[in-house]
Design an enzyme around this catalytic site. Structure first.
Site, PDB file in Angstrom:
ATOM      1  N   THR A  94       3.937   1.229  20.832  1.00  0.00           N
ATOM      2  CA  THR A  94       5.160   1.982  20.536  1.00  0.00           C
ATOM      3  C   THR A  94       4.768   3.458  20.446  1.00  0.00           C
ATOM      4  O   THR A  94       4.213   3.904  19.441  1.00  0.00           O
ATOM      5  CB  THR A  94       5.760   1.503  19.196  1.00  0.00           C
ATOM      6  OG1 THR A  94       5.799   0.077  19.204  1.00  0.00           O
ATOM      7  CG2 THR A  94       7.145   2.050  18.963  1.00  0.00           C
TER       8      THR A  94
ATOM      9  N   LYS B 196       0.805  -1.225   0.000  1.00  0.00           N
ATOM     10  CA  LYS B 196       0.000   0.000   0.000  1.00  0.00           C
ATOM     11  C   LYS B 196       0.843   1.282   0.000  1.00  0.00           C
ATOM     12  O   LYS B 196       0.470   2.279  -0.607  1.00  0.00           O
ATOM     13  CB  LYS B 196      -0.936   0.020   1.209  1.00  0.00           C
ATOM     14  CG  LYS B 196      -2.115  -0.935   1.111  1.00  0.00           C
ATOM     15  CD  LYS B 196      -2.968  -0.808   2.364  1.00  0.00           C
ATOM     16  CE  LYS B 196      -4.265  -1.549   2.226  1.00  0.00           C
ATOM     17  NZ  LYS B 196      -5.193  -1.252   3.338  1.00  0.00           N
TER      18      LYS B 196
HETATM   19  P1  NAP Z   1       0.043  -2.813  11.108  1.00  0.00           P
HETATM   20  O1  NAP Z   1       0.387  -1.672  10.243  1.00  0.00           O
HETATM   21  O2  NAP Z   1       0.958  -3.969  11.223  1.00  0.00           O
HETATM   22  O3  NAP Z   1      -0.218  -2.212  12.587  1.00  0.00           O
HETATM   23  C1  NAP Z   1      -0.472  -3.070  13.666  1.00  0.00           C
HETATM   24  C2  NAP Z   1      -0.831  -2.256  14.902  1.00  0.00           C
HETATM   25  O4  NAP Z   1      -1.154  -3.217  15.933  1.00  0.00           O
HETATM   26  C3  NAP Z   1       0.306  -1.390  15.441  1.00  0.00           C
HETATM   27  O5  NAP Z   1      -0.234  -0.226  16.009  1.00  0.00           O
HETATM   28  C4  NAP Z   1       0.926  -2.302  16.517  1.00  0.00           C
HETATM   29  O6  NAP Z   1       1.586  -1.598  17.546  1.00  0.00           O
HETATM   30  C5  NAP Z   1      -0.323  -2.956  17.071  1.00  0.00           C
HETATM   31  N1  NAP Z   1      -0.001  -4.222  17.742  1.00  0.00           N
HETATM   32  C6  NAP Z   1       0.367  -5.383  17.142  1.00  0.00           C
HETATM   33  N2  NAP Z   1       0.612  -6.308  18.102  1.00  0.00           N
HETATM   34  C7  NAP Z   1       0.410  -5.703  19.288  1.00  0.00           C
HETATM   35  C8  NAP Z   1       0.512  -6.126  20.635  1.00  0.00           C
HETATM   36  N3  NAP Z   1       0.881  -7.374  20.957  1.00  0.00           N
HETATM   37  N4  NAP Z   1       0.199  -5.245  21.620  1.00  0.00           N
HETATM   38  C9  NAP Z   1      -0.183  -3.975  21.311  1.00  0.00           C
HETATM   39  N5  NAP Z   1      -0.293  -3.511  20.060  1.00  0.00           N
HETATM   40  C10 NAP Z   1       0.005  -4.377  19.061  1.00  0.00           C
HETATM   41  O7  NAP Z   1      -1.358  -3.453  10.703  1.00  0.00           O
HETATM   42  P2  NAP Z   1      -2.601  -2.715   9.976  1.00  0.00           P
HETATM   43  O8  NAP Z   1      -2.436  -2.789   8.514  1.00  0.00           O
HETATM   44  O9  NAP Z   1      -2.774  -1.391  10.621  1.00  0.00           O
HETATM   45  O10 NAP Z   1      -3.819  -3.700  10.342  1.00  0.00           O
HETATM   46  C11 NAP Z   1      -4.275  -3.832  11.676  1.00  0.00           C
HETATM   47  C12 NAP Z   1      -5.548  -4.685  11.701  1.00  0.00           C
HETATM   48  O11 NAP Z   1      -6.590  -4.023  10.988  1.00  0.00           O
HETATM   49  C13 NAP Z   1      -5.413  -6.065  11.047  1.00  0.00           C
HETATM   50  O12 NAP Z   1      -6.071  -7.004  11.866  1.00  0.00           O
HETATM   51  C14 NAP Z   1      -6.154  -5.930   9.732  1.00  0.00           C
HETATM   52  O13 NAP Z   1      -6.740  -7.140   9.294  1.00  0.00           O
HETATM   53  C15 NAP Z   1      -7.239  -4.932  10.121  1.00  0.00           C
HETATM   54  N6  NAP Z   1      -7.759  -4.183   8.956  1.00  0.00           N
HETATM   55  C16 NAP Z   1      -9.089  -4.256   8.688  1.00  0.00           C
HETATM   56  C17 NAP Z   1      -9.604  -3.569   7.615  1.00  0.00           C
HETATM   57  C18 NAP Z   1     -11.071  -3.654   7.309  1.00  0.00           C
HETATM   58  O14 NAP Z   1     -11.455  -3.345   6.168  1.00  0.00           O
HETATM   59  N7  NAP Z   1     -11.914  -4.000   8.251  1.00  0.00           N
HETATM   60  C19 NAP Z   1      -8.755  -2.790   6.792  1.00  0.00           C
HETATM   61  C20 NAP Z   1      -7.384  -2.725   7.106  1.00  0.00           C
HETATM   62  C21 NAP Z   1      -6.892  -3.443   8.201  1.00  0.00           C
HETATM   63  P3  NAP Z   1       3.153  -1.232  17.433  1.00  0.00           P
HETATM   64  O15 NAP Z   1       3.224  -0.010  16.572  1.00  0.00           O
HETATM   65  O16 NAP Z   1       3.559  -1.005  18.835  1.00  0.00           O
HETATM   66  O17 NAP Z   1       3.832  -2.423  16.802  1.00  0.00           O
END
Ligand code: NAP
Length: 288
Positions: free
Chosen positions: A155, A68
């Protein structure tokens, strides 16, 4: 272009994407002789995939993780939202020109409008997470007229950077203020919160649960989770048990797909219960 219009979703990994089921359902519903397929493209294959697009196999497609952000550096015409969010999820042609934009904020907004129409123009929202999805959710909440938005992330530097970046692109007439914070401040921040959104991957199938206590939230607060597998995350179950209004993440996924389908196939598809049911059934099959 080929006789049968085709569209793609590219990502790495991609085999678990629900998008082919959704778009092929819409193609069938509208009796369009088209095709939408998942294509596994690794980061080192992205440049050649995009270069090949002008040869005409596809009308366009969706772009998902981890591409993306990278597609923003490839000289395509980026729309206003993609430019602000520095990420794109939808690609289409206008003549011979490739255009990209981001429909995630639109998808979140439409889903909230469907299930919690009173969500707009409230005072305070808390966003959990500062990753790729959080940027789009933050932008949607800014557009929805909230006055104060708190970003809570494990973070903390990422929460700070996200607040600074969005504060630098909002219209100066917009009076929204942004506050980065850590989980240690969550209970206090919840006391006057109107909307809490989980944008972390926590609670998703295969991931650890988000362990937070929702007791401090006011009884009128809305709790939204953009994780859609499982549909009812532990966070949403806890919120429902407290009698709070909840919004799951599946509608966001469906709504964000609408503008792309319309551009590639010429018809604006409807977000229906049938579309939701097909995706729910597919998630059950994938998890088995
Ligand atoms: P990403 O860029 O990898 O970000 C992940 C986020 O989760 C970061 O803020 C990370 O914190 C946090 N995180 C991960 N493990 C953690 C833990 N153990 N404790 C606390 N915080 C934690 O992922 P993303 O693309 O934003 O996607 C996140 C979620 O949204 C996914 O499940 C995805 O499937 C969902 N999503 C849904 C849609 C929809 O259409 N419904 C669209 C997009 C995404 P840190 O920064 O501290 O690592």
């Amino acid at each position: 272009m080929t006789a049968t219009p085709q569209a793609f979703v590219i990502g790495d990994p991609i085999s678990h994407s629900l998008s082919p089921k959704l778009h092929n359902h819409w193609l069938q519903t509208h009796a369009i002789n088209g095709n939408y397929q998942a294509v596994h493209i690794r980061p080192d294959e992205l440049t050649s995939f995009v270069a090949e697009l002008k040869n005409g196999s596809y009308m366009g497609g969706n772009i998902t993780i981890p591409h993306k952000k990278s597609v923003m550096q490839m000289g395509m015409n980026a729309g206003k939202t993609a430019t602000i969010l520095q990420a794109a999820n939808t690609l289409w042609f206008d003549g011979n020109e490739i255009h990209i934009d981001n429909t995630d904020a639109y998808g979140f907004t439409e889903n909230m409008n469907d299930f919690a129409p009173q969500w707009k123009n409230q005072n305070k929202a808390i966003i959990l997470g500062a990753g790729g999805a959080a940027v789009a959710i933050l932008w949607a909440i800014v557009q929805a007229g909230y006055r104060k938005i708190v970003i809570i992330n494990r973070t903390q530097i990422k929460a700070q950077q996200l607040c600074q970046r969005i504060a630098s692109v909002v219209d100066p007439k917009n009076s929204t203020s942004f506050y980065p914070a850590g989980y240690d401040q969550l209970d206090q921040q919840m006391l006057d919160c109107d909307l809490l959104v989980n944008t972390t991957a926590m609670g998703m199938v295969g991931q650890a649960e988000l362990k937070i206590n929702l007791d401090p939230l006011p009884p009128t607060a809305i709790v939204s989770d953009i994780v859609y597998n499982p549909l009812q995350t532990t966070l949403l179950k806890k919120a429902a048990k407290r009698g709070l209004q909840t919004v799951d993440g599946l509608g966001m996924l469906i709504h964000q797909a609408v503008p792309g389908f319309e551009r590639w196939f010429g018809i604006r598809p409807q977000v229906t219960d049938a579309a939701r049911s097909i995706l729910i059934k597919t998630m059950v099959q994938l998890d088995d």
